[in-house]
Design a protein around this motif. Sequence first.
Motif, PDB file in Angstrom:
ATOM      1  N   SER A 225      19.225 -18.512   3.134  1.00  0.00           N
ATOM      2  CA  SER A 225      18.477 -17.779   4.157  1.00  0.00           C
ATOM      3  C   SER A 225      17.152 -17.259   3.631  1.00  0.00           C
ATOM      4  CB  SER A 225      19.312 -16.609   4.688  1.00  0.00           C
ATOM      5  OG  SER A 225      19.670 -15.745   3.612  1.00  0.00           O
ATOM      6  N   SER A 226      16.977 -17.271   2.308  1.00  0.00           N
ATOM      7  CA  SER A 226      15.723 -16.835   1.687  1.00  0.00           C
ATOM      8  C   SER A 226      15.302 -17.860   0.643  1.00  0.00           C
ATOM      9  CB  SER A 226      15.890 -15.449   1.054  1.00  0.00           C
ATOM     10  OG  SER A 226      16.896 -15.491   0.060  1.00  0.00           O
ATOM     11  N   ASN A 259      10.411 -23.675  13.342  1.00  0.00           N
ATOM     12  CA  ASN A 259      10.181 -22.242  13.516  1.00  0.00           C
ATOM     13  C   ASN A 259      10.855 -21.443  12.408  1.00  0.00           C
ATOM     14  OD1 ASN A 259       8.531 -22.257  15.818  1.00  0.00           O
ATOM     15  ND2 ASN A 259      10.286 -22.341  17.213  1.00  0.00           N
ATOM     16  N   GLN A 260      12.061 -21.840  12.030  1.00  0.00           N
ATOM     17  CA  GLN A 260      12.756 -21.152  10.942  1.00  0.00           C
ATOM     18  C   GLN A 260      11.996 -21.305   9.622  1.00  0.00           C
ATOM     19  OE1 GLN A 260      16.814 -22.486  10.720  1.00  0.00           O
ATOM     20  NE2 GLN A 260      17.326 -21.801  12.780  1.00  0.00           N
ATOM     21  N   MET A 262       8.780 -21.881   9.264  1.00  0.00           N
ATOM     22  CA  MET A 262       7.525 -21.140   9.345  1.00  0.00           C
ATOM     23  C   MET A 262       7.752 -19.654   9.077  1.00  0.00           C
ATOM     24  SD  MET A 262       4.302 -21.608   9.732  1.00  0.00           S
ATOM     25  CE  MET A 262       4.187 -23.238  10.479  1.00  0.00           C
ATOM     26  N   GLU A 263       8.856 -19.092   9.558  1.00  0.00           N
ATOM     27  CA  GLU A 263       9.161 -17.694   9.291  1.00  0.00           C
ATOM     28  C   GLU A 263       9.385 -17.454   7.801  1.00  0.00           C
ATOM     29  OE1 GLU A 263      12.455 -16.449  11.632  1.00  0.00           O
ATOM     30  OE2 GLU A 263      11.436 -16.786  13.555  1.00  0.00           O
ATOM     31  N   MET A 264      10.001 -18.419   7.124  1.00  0.00           N
ATOM     32  CA  MET A 264      10.295 -18.253   5.700  1.00  0.00           C
ATOM     33  C   MET A 264       9.025 -18.296   4.857  1.00  0.00           C
ATOM     34  SD  MET A 264      13.786 -20.539   5.349  1.00  0.00           S
ATOM     35  CE  MET A 264      14.178 -19.943   3.702  1.00  0.00           C
ATOM     36  N   SER A 266       5.869 -17.859   5.943  1.00  0.00           N
ATOM     37  CA  SER A 266       4.817 -16.942   6.386  1.00  0.00           C
ATOM     38  C   SER A 266       4.849 -15.633   5.609  1.00  0.00           C
ATOM     39  CB  SER A 266       4.943 -16.663   7.881  1.00  0.00           C
ATOM     40  OG  SER A 266       6.196 -16.056   8.165  1.00  0.00           O
ATOM     41  N   LYS A 267       5.946 -15.353   4.940  1.00  0.00           N
ATOM     42  CA  LYS A 267       6.059 -14.144   4.130  1.00  0.00           C
ATOM     43  C   LYS A 267       5.467 -14.328   2.740  1.00  0.00           C
ATOM     44  CE  LYS A 267      10.393 -13.049   6.519  1.00  0.00           C
ATOM     45  NZ  LYS A 267      11.856 -12.847   6.349  1.00  0.00           N
ATOM     46  N   SER A 292       2.619 -24.820  19.381  1.00  0.00           N
ATOM     47  CA  SER A 292       3.298 -23.676  18.775  1.00  0.00           C
ATOM     48  C   SER A 292       2.869 -23.488  17.322  1.00  0.00           C
ATOM     49  CB  SER A 292       4.815 -23.865  18.865  1.00  0.00           C
ATOM     50  OG  SER A 292       5.499 -22.824  18.190  1.00  0.00           O
ATOM     51  N   LYS A 296       0.765 -20.368  15.375  1.00  0.00           N
ATOM     52  CA  LYS A 296       1.346 -19.670  14.227  1.00  0.00           C
ATOM     53  C   LYS A 296       0.451 -19.749  12.989  1.00  0.00           C
ATOM     54  CE  LYS A 296       6.185 -20.320  15.609  1.00  0.00           C
ATOM     55  NZ  LYS A 296       6.533 -18.886  15.720  1.00  0.00           N
TER      56      LYS A 296
END
Length: 605
Positions: A225-226, A259-260, A262-264, A266-267, A292, A296
């Motif tokens: 997840s990370s 999307n998942q 990109m969230e990972m 983007s941090k 999309s 982003k």
Amino acid sequence: MDDKKDVEKEARPENGGFLTPQIFTMTIPKVDGGSNILVKVSWTQKLLYSNGEFLLQVPFSFPEYVTPAVKKLAKKEKIQVNVNAAMETVIMCKRTSHPFKQLKREAGKLGLLYEAEVLTWTDVDVAVSYSISSSHVSGGVFLQSPSFQDVDQREMFCFYLFPGDKPSEKVFRKEIVFVIDISGSMEGKLIEATKNALSTALTELGPKDSFSIIAFNGETYSFSSSMEFATKETVEKAIEWMNVNFIAGGDTNILLPLNQAMEMVSKANGSFPVIFLVTDGSVEDERDICESMKKKLTGGGSISPRICTFGIGTYCNHHFLRMLAMIGRGQYDGAYEIDSVESRMQKLFSKGLSPIIANISIDTFDDLHEVEVFPSPIPDLSEGPLVISGRYKGKFPEDIKAKGLFGDLSSFSMDLKIHKTNDMPFEKIFAKQQIDILTAQAWFTEDKQLEEKVAKISIQTGVVSEYTRLTMLETERAINVKEPPKAPKASNKTTSSAKADLKVQRRILLQKLGVGFGNLSATADNVSPGTEEVKLPEAAEIMIKAASNCCSGMCNKCCCMCFIQCCGKMNDQCAVALTQLFTAIACFGCLECCSQVCCAGNDGN
């Protein structure tokens, strides 16, 4: 594509087309004996680049069953290679497949020639590799005016950056998410090739790099997840996880895992974030995915996430994947044959994971009119040269700088030397690059004017596009005989002149050579790439079947080609003896026929 009013019908495969992405076939019509046939083939291809060397490789090996069976007479073969490195530097020839002689050696140019008399044609691929002497990052700009025949009369430019021989010590710290398609169509060789390529990429990461893996079909499955640091133990766990979870099955949903990912990434802060997308299918919401990702990626950090894409087979939409890579300032590649998937995927991973200079920009472009850059935005410089082409109006400035970021986020700046050249056909060199980019943009924006622009470039340069088709012109040579003028009385000679006119009888549309825009139904049905049956032309089927059965036995299994080749090696006495033998056997056959049929009394017919 829309202008078909003069076309009578679609041609059969043997009239001209690709049997596979690597095999193009054409049929030469029947000709009179003793005729000379001249076949001229021209094409463009990218030079391979690996370990600091450029490689030109031209396939020149043919199956034995397509080589004419003739006596071993002396033949002359000639291979000439001219290298124009486009830089005033020393070219070092490394390896050659044939004993070439050096004809010319100048700054940035090299000429090689191989010429020999042989009994049999060469069956070795023509290969020449060379390196360019440059230890550090170098670059330049070439300017050229368009020809009169060019449909676009704007000035042309070519901008290049070369990484050099010595790797930079300023290495980016990378954060990578691999997004891998495991839908039902990836079953078998595809999933294994993907696992092998991904395993190789993981082992090449540094201990300060971090990564994760997202497998997807209709759902998503995450390794973590990370982000995880790429230690030896973590890489081994990731490979074990792939062996358990990379099981092909289910549908295809690309937006959810992207999307998942990109969230990972983007941090990420102070690192080089990369997303790799691998798929063999197409989906209905591809334009929505591009929109999309575009939103982003707007207003990101010092280095926005890169998106690199890889397409497998002809059922995925390669133009969508190219557009997504351009939006994400990443790399795109694809493989249409199953056997090349692993090697090409490894190259994409290697190129995407070895950035040298990021966020490259050229301020001069802002001062020009009607400037068009291919591709835009400019990708990062990694292993291998970066080449940007384009068109403009106005006066090109005398001073030009390239700017960017090194791996430690320090600034890069370089003055580029400007050269004016007329000895390189820019229109043809960059036609494929521009057609691919414009086609992706035309698909994304659904702009008919862009489609027409692609068609014009395709017709002018002869490069395949999605909006043009090749036609075969069937012609008839009509001889018009003109009466000669009256000769003087003192001369008893008569002369005549004939003029040959080519009259087009009909136009036949050849097979479509583009890759298309994906196949939604094949993706929904989980049809694996490469499983579709290729219909070979009748002549090709006969020859391949004959070759596969050739010499498999002595009785009733001797193919015509083997027999012809055998007869071609006989001396005259042996040929006469065999002729007499077969004549005698034929006579015995006739006698047997007469005894059973002709002389059988009332029962004979």
